[in-house]
Design a protein around this motif. Structure first.
Motif, PDB file in Angstrom:
ATOM      1  N   HIS A 290       0.800  -1.221   0.000  1.00  0.00           N
ATOM      2  CA  HIS A 290       0.000   0.000   0.000  1.00  0.00           C
ATOM      3  C   HIS A 290       0.839   1.281   0.000  1.00  0.00           C
ATOM      4  CE1 HIS A 290      -3.938  -1.849   0.167  1.00  0.00           C
ATOM      5  NE2 HIS A 290      -3.419  -2.749   0.966  1.00  0.00           N
ATOM      6  N   GLY A 291       2.157   1.143  -0.025  1.00  0.00           N
ATOM      7  CA  GLY A 291       3.032   2.300  -0.188  1.00  0.00           C
ATOM      8  C   GLY A 291       3.257   3.137   1.061  1.00  0.00           C
ATOM      9  N   HIS A 292       3.246   2.521   2.225  1.00  0.00           N
ATOM     10  CA  HIS A 292       3.399   3.261   3.478  1.00  0.00           C
ATOM     11  C   HIS A 292       4.818   3.110   4.030  1.00  0.00           C
ATOM     12  CE1 HIS A 292      -0.792   4.112   3.317  1.00  0.00           C
ATOM     13  NE2 HIS A 292      -1.114   2.834   3.328  1.00  0.00           N
ATOM     14  N   LEU A 293       5.665   4.065   3.662  1.00  0.00           N
ATOM     15  CA  LEU A 293       7.074   4.008   4.044  1.00  0.00           C
ATOM     16  C   LEU A 293       7.265   4.050   5.554  1.00  0.00           C
ATOM     17  CD1 LEU A 293      10.016   3.868   3.177  1.00  0.00           C
ATOM     18  CD2 LEU A 293       9.986   6.351   2.895  1.00  0.00           C
ATOM     19  N   GLN A 294       6.588   4.938   6.263  1.00  0.00           N
ATOM     20  CA  GLN A 294       6.795   5.041   7.711  1.00  0.00           C
ATOM     21  C   GLN A 294       6.331   3.774   8.424  1.00  0.00           C
ATOM     22  OE1 GLN A 294       8.682   7.303   9.315  1.00  0.00           O
ATOM     23  NE2 GLN A 294       8.445   5.876  11.008  1.00  0.00           N
ATOM     24  N   ALA A 295       5.239   3.192   8.000  1.00  0.00           N
ATOM     25  CA  ALA A 295       4.786   1.931   8.598  1.00  0.00           C
ATOM     26  C   ALA A 295       5.808   0.824   8.313  1.00  0.00           C
ATOM     27  CB  ALA A 295       3.406   1.553   8.071  1.00  0.00           C
ATOM     28  N   THR A 296       6.380   0.827   7.119  1.00  0.00           N
ATOM     29  CA  THR A 296       7.426  -0.136   6.775  1.00  0.00           C
ATOM     30  C   THR A 296       8.620   0.041   7.703  1.00  0.00           C
ATOM     31  OG1 THR A 296       6.709  -0.213   4.463  1.00  0.00           O
ATOM     32  CG2 THR A 296       8.982  -0.879   4.915  1.00  0.00           C
ATOM     33  N   ARG A 297       9.030   1.284   7.908  1.00  0.00           N
ATOM     34  CA  ARG A 297      10.148   1.568   8.825  1.00  0.00           C
ATOM     35  C   ARG A 297       9.854   1.061  10.230  1.00  0.00           C
ATOM     36  NH1 ARG A 297      10.886   7.592   6.686  1.00  0.00           N
ATOM     37  NH2 ARG A 297      12.499   7.192   5.143  1.00  0.00           N
ATOM     38  N   THR A 298       8.658   1.368  10.712  1.00  0.00           N
ATOM     39  CA  THR A 298       8.280   0.964  12.064  1.00  0.00           C
ATOM     40  C   THR A 298       8.344  -0.549  12.211  1.00  0.00           C
ATOM     41  OG1 THR A 298       6.883   2.911  12.340  1.00  0.00           O
ATOM     42  CG2 THR A 298       6.409   1.024  13.774  1.00  0.00           C
ATOM     43  N   LEU A 299       7.791  -1.263  11.256  1.00  0.00           N
ATOM     44  CA  LEU A 299       7.799  -2.720  11.315  1.00  0.00           C
ATOM     45  C   LEU A 299       9.219  -3.280  11.299  1.00  0.00           C
ATOM     46  CD1 LEU A 299       4.726  -3.202   9.044  1.00  0.00           C
ATOM     47  CD2 LEU A 299       4.910  -4.065  11.389  1.00  0.00           C
ATOM     48  N   LEU A 300      10.078  -2.706  10.466  1.00  0.00           N
ATOM     49  CA  LEU A 300      11.469  -3.176  10.425  1.00  0.00           C
ATOM     50  C   LEU A 300      12.195  -2.870  11.731  1.00  0.00           C
ATOM     51  CD1 LEU A 300      12.556  -2.360   6.770  1.00  0.00           C
ATOM     52  CD2 LEU A 300      11.980  -4.578   7.748  1.00  0.00           C
ATOM     53  N   GLU A 301      11.903  -1.714  12.323  1.00  0.00           N
ATOM     54  CA  GLU A 301      12.519  -1.365  13.612  1.00  0.00           C
ATOM     55  C   GLU A 301      12.180  -2.391  14.692  1.00  0.00           C
ATOM     56  OE1 GLU A 301      11.184   2.613  14.436  1.00  0.00           O
ATOM     57  OE2 GLU A 301      12.378   3.454  12.791  1.00  0.00           O
ATOM     58  N   TYR A 302      11.023  -2.998  14.572  1.00  0.00           N
ATOM     59  CA  TYR A 302      10.596  -4.000  15.552  1.00  0.00           C
ATOM     60  C   TYR A 302      10.872  -5.428  15.097  1.00  0.00           C
ATOM     61  CZ  TYR A 302       8.535  -0.622  18.706  1.00  0.00           C
ATOM     62  OH  TYR A 302       8.359   0.394  19.611  1.00  0.00           O
ATOM     63  N   GLY A 303      11.686  -5.586  14.079  1.00  0.00           N
ATOM     64  CA  GLY A 303      12.162  -6.913  13.708  1.00  0.00           C
ATOM     65  C   GLY A 303      11.385  -7.652  12.642  1.00  0.00           C
ATOM     66  N   ALA A 304      10.562  -6.965  11.872  1.00  0.00           N
ATOM     67  CA  ALA A 304       9.863  -7.651  10.780  1.00  0.00           C
ATOM     68  C   ALA A 304      10.883  -8.246   9.813  1.00  0.00           C
ATOM     69  CB  ALA A 304       8.936  -6.680  10.049  1.00  0.00           C
ATOM     70  N   ASP A 305      10.590  -9.411   9.304  1.00  0.00           N
ATOM     71  CA  ASP A 305      11.476 -10.146   8.405  1.00  0.00           C
ATOM     72  C   ASP A 305      11.257  -9.655   6.973  1.00  0.00           C
ATOM     73  OD1 ASP A 305      13.005 -11.967   7.019  1.00  0.00           O
ATOM     74  OD2 ASP A 305      11.779 -13.701   7.545  1.00  0.00           O
ATOM     75  N   ILE A 306      12.262  -8.989   6.423  1.00  0.00           N
ATOM     76  CA  ILE A 306      12.155  -8.439   5.064  1.00  0.00           C
ATOM     77  C   ILE A 306      11.970  -9.541   4.031  1.00  0.00           C
ATOM     78  CG2 ILE A 306      13.317  -7.005   3.327  1.00  0.00           C
ATOM     79  CD1 ILE A 306      14.948  -5.813   5.587  1.00  0.00           C
ATOM     80  N   GLU A 307      12.565 -10.703   4.279  1.00  0.00           N
ATOM     81  CA  GLU A 307      12.505 -11.799   3.318  1.00  0.00           C
ATOM     82  C   GLU A 307      11.393 -12.802   3.640  1.00  0.00           C
ATOM     83  OE1 GLU A 307      14.741  -9.970   1.096  1.00  0.00           O
ATOM     84  OE2 GLU A 307      14.713 -12.049   0.433  1.00  0.00           O
ATOM     85  N   GLY A 308      10.561 -12.491   4.613  1.00  0.00           N
ATOM     86  CA  GLY A 308       9.430 -13.359   4.930  1.00  0.00           C
ATOM     87  C   GLY A 308       8.531 -13.509   3.711  1.00  0.00           C
TER      88      GLY A 308
END
Length: 141
Positions: free
Chosen positions: A61-79
């Motif tokens: 959906h194109g939400h850069l800040q939400a993407t950043r937040t999720l990565l900051e909390y350990g979301a798996d980029i390659e999931g």
């Protein structure tokens, strides 16, 4: 002796409604709400019934800040979801150049393939996402 298969617990209506709100927060790019929930211990790699992660939905959906937040909390980029697509593929398919750049800068593999062998570049090409096609060609050299 074999073990009996694990039973998946049934979720009550309130829990299901809450889960839908969490996924809606990712779709809407509500990074503040996602940050609150993640800080309280919600898993960063939570997935919906279709196998889509919060990171995939925010990227799609194109939400850069939400993407950043999720990565900051350990979301798996390659999931990957059930068909093998990654968050990078989702962003590439929908011409989300800022998110493609951010994901690659944080370790997403532009050469990854989904279950059918398609790369992020192939996904962008299939969807006519011209900006991310150019971007990914530049990354791949």
């Amino acid at each position: 002796m074999s073990q009996a298969p694990k039973q998946t617990p049934e979720l009550d209506d309130a829990t299901l409604a809450f889960a839908e709100q969490v996924f809606d927060s990712a779709r809407a790019g509500d990074s503040a709400r996602l940050g609150e929930l993640l800080a309280q211990g919600m898993p960063a790699n939570l997935r919906n019934h279709a196998g889509d992660s919060l990171l995939m939905l925010a990227s799609y959906h194109g939400h850069l800040q939400a993407t950043r937040t999720l990565l900051e909390y350990g979301a798996d980029i390659e999931g990957r979801c059930e068909d093998g697509k990654t968050a990078l593929m989702m962003a590439a398919m929908f011409n989300r150049t800022e998110i493609v750049e951010y994901l690659v800068a944080h370790g997403a593999d532009p050469r990854a393939t989904d279950a059918s062998g398609a790369t992020p570049l192939a996904a962008a090409t299939m969807m006519g996402a011209t900006d991310t096609q150019v971007q990914l060609r530049g990354l791949l050299g």
